[in-house]
Design an enzyme around this catalytic site. Structure first.
Site, PDB file in Angstrom:
ATOM      1  N   HIS A  50     -24.808   2.827 -35.256  1.00 58.02           N
ATOM      2  CA  HIS A  50     -23.588   3.490 -34.804  1.00 58.02           C
ATOM      3  C   HIS A  50     -23.393   4.785 -35.594  1.00 58.02           C
ATOM      4  O   HIS A  50     -23.493   4.802 -36.822  1.00 58.02           O
ATOM      5  CB  HIS A  50     -22.363   2.599 -35.044  1.00 58.02           C
ATOM      6  CG  HIS A  50     -22.236   1.456 -34.084  1.00 58.02           C
ATOM      7  ND1 HIS A  50     -23.069   1.283 -32.999  1.00 58.02           N
ATOM      8  CD2 HIS A  50     -21.347   0.419 -34.048  1.00 58.02           C
ATOM      9  CE1 HIS A  50     -22.694   0.185 -32.341  1.00 58.02           C
ATOM     10  NE2 HIS A  50     -21.666  -0.343 -32.959  1.00 58.02           N
ATOM     11  N   CYS A  59     -17.767  -3.600 -36.136  1.00 54.19           N
ATOM     12  CA  CYS A  59     -18.981  -2.938 -36.635  1.00 54.19           C
ATOM     13  C   CYS A  59     -18.832  -1.422 -36.759  1.00 54.19           C
ATOM     14  O   CYS A  59     -19.427  -0.802 -37.640  1.00 54.19           O
ATOM     15  CB  CYS A  59     -20.170  -3.278 -35.745  1.00 54.19           C
ATOM     16  SG  CYS A  59     -19.925  -2.913 -33.995  1.00 54.19           S
TER      17      CYS A  59
END
Length: 367
Positions: free
Chosen positions: A253, A158
Site C-alpha cells: 500500500h 492495513c
C-alpha cells in the site's frame, strides 16, 4: 518436548489465515498446533481443506499440513490445544465480535486481524512501536467481562501502517500535526481472495474502497489516544481527510501524505530535521528485540522515483515504512510518499508482532 508457545489460527483456510500459517513456520517462540475454519472445512486435514486454494506460493508447512481443521464456531474445541489464537475470521462484524468474545470467555486470548473489536474502548488496537502502553487496558477489559485469562487485542486497518509510524515519530519529537490529507493507492491483495476481479483492475484504478476512508480518518485517533479510567480515549488531532483507491498492484500500500504542523512557523521542523527524526526512530519492539520487529521501522529513500511497491515492500522483512519524496507543500507544510507491505506489516506479520509484544509483557500462559 518443544518449549514454544502453542498457538491456534481461526480462519486458517482464508488468505490471511494462510499467511499466518506460513509466517509462523520456524518461528522461534510460537508453533501452530490448532487450526479452525468454517464448518465446511471442519473435519478435513488442513492440506486437503486448502488443496485447491493455497495462495502463498510455497509448500504448506509440514507440521500444519496434517492437522485436522476444527469448527471455528466452537471455541471450546481449542481448550488444551493452544495458549492463544490468531483471529483471521471472515464473517460479519457481529458474528466475529461474538466469536472472539467466546474464545476469550473460555480463557483463550485472541490476537485479531478483524475490524469487529477495533472500536471497543477497552480493546487495544496495536501498532507496537506507537501505543504499546495501551496494553494496560486489558486488565479492565477482563474485569468488565469477568474473564480470567482470556482477552482480545487487535491490529488496525492495513492502510494506516503506511503513515502512522512517521506521524508518531514527529509527534514524539515535539512536532504535533494538526491536519493531514492522505491519498492511498492500495494493493489488490488488501481486498482478500478472490477480491477485485481482474477485469476491474487491469488498465484501471478504482477510486473507492467501502469503509476504508472512515477507518483511515478515525483509527489513527485511537492509536494516538491515551488510557484513562480503564478505557482508551481518542486523541483530538490530527484532523485527517483521506481518499482511498485500489490500484493494480499485488502487494504494497502506498500513500501520498501532506501534513500541517500544530506549531507557529518559527517552530516547525525543517526537512533535514524531519528526516533525522524518521531515520533515528526506534521504539519498544526494537528495544525488546522482538523476532518480527524491523531494525529500522522507518527507512528514508532519496531517489526521485521511490518508494515503489515492487522494489521496496519487502524492506526490513516487509515490516518497515519506506518513505520518499519528502518536500515542502504549498498548501500545508510538508508532503511525502510512504509505502508499507499490506499483507505483512499490515496483516499477519503485524499480528505476529503484536503477539510477540504480548508474550514478552507476560500476557500468555505456556501450554
Amino acid at each position: 518436548m518443544s518449549e514454544k508457545i502453542r498457538v491456534g489460527v481461526l480462519g486458517a483456510t482464508g488468505m490471511v489465515g494462510q499467511r499466518y500459517i506460513k509466517l509462523l513456520e520456524n518461528h522461534p517462540w510460537f508453533e501452530v498446533t490448532y487450526v479452525a475454519a468454517s464448518p465446511r472445512s471442519a473435519g478435513k486435514l488442513y492440506k486437503d481443506a486448502v488443496a485447491e486454494r493455497w495462495l502463498i506460493g510455497a509448500d504448506i508447512p509440514a507440521e500444519v499440513a496434517g492437522l485436522t481443521v476444527q469448527d471455528a464456531n466452537n471455541a471450546s474445541l481449542a481448550l488444551g490445544k493452544c495458549a492463544f489464537v490468531f483471529s483471521a475470521l471472515e464473517m460479519g462484524k457481529e458474528e466475529i465480535t461474538a466469536l472472539e468474545e467466546a474464545y476469550a470467555a473460555e480463557g483463550i486470548p485472541v490476537v485479531s486481524n478483524a475490524s469487529a473489536n477495533r472500536w471497543t474502548p477497552d480493546v487495544p488496537m496495536l501498532v507496537p512501536e506507537i501505543n504499546f502502553s495501551h496494553l494496560e487496558v486489558i486488565d479492565s477489559q477482563k474485569k468488565r467481562h469477568g474473564w480470567n485469562k482470556g482477552f482480545i487485542a487487535v491490529k488496525p486497518n492495513c492502510s494506516l501502517q503506511t503513515y502512522m509510524m512517521p506521524l508518531h515519530a514527529l509527534i514524539q519529537a515535539g512536532y504535533p500535526v494538526r491536519r493531514m490529507v492522505v491519498t492511498t493507492l492500495q494493493a489488490v491483495s488488501g481486498a482478500g481472495y478472490p477480491g477485485v476481479s481482474s477485469f476491474d483492475m487491469i488498465d484501471n484504478i478504482v477510486p473507492y474502497i467501502g469503509g476504508e476512508e472512515e477507518k483511515t480518518e478515525q483509527e489513527c485517533l485511537k492509536i494516538l489516544g491515551t488510557v484513562n479510567g480503564g478505557v482508551i480515549e481518542n486523541a483530538s488531532l490530527p484532523i485527517v481527510s483521506s481518499t482511498c483507491t485500489r490500484v493494480p498492484v499485488i502487494d504494497g500500500h502506498t500513500a501520498c501524505v501532506s501534513i500541517e504542523f500544530d506549531l507557529p512557523d518559527e517552530k516547525k521542523p525543517k526537512l533535514d530535521e524531519i528526516e533525522r527524526v524518521w531515520s533515528a526512530y526506534t521504539s519498544e519492539p526494537q528495544k525488546l528485540h522482538l523476532p518480527s520487529a524491523p531494525d529500522h521501522p522507518i527507512v528514508v529513500r532519496h531517489e526521485d522515483n521511490r518508494p515503489q511497491p515492487r522494489r521496496d515492500r519487502d524492506t526490513e522483512k516487509g515490516m518497515a515504512c519506506v518513505i520518499g519524496r519528502l518536500r515542502k507543500c504549498k498548501v500545508f507544510d510538508v508532503k511525502f510518499v510512504a509505502l508499507s507491505h499490506n499483507t505483512k506489516r499490515g496483516a499477519a506479520l503485524g499480528g505476529i508482532l503484536n503477539a510477540e509484544l504480548l508474550k514478552v509483557k507476560g500476557y500468555f500462559d505456556m501450554l
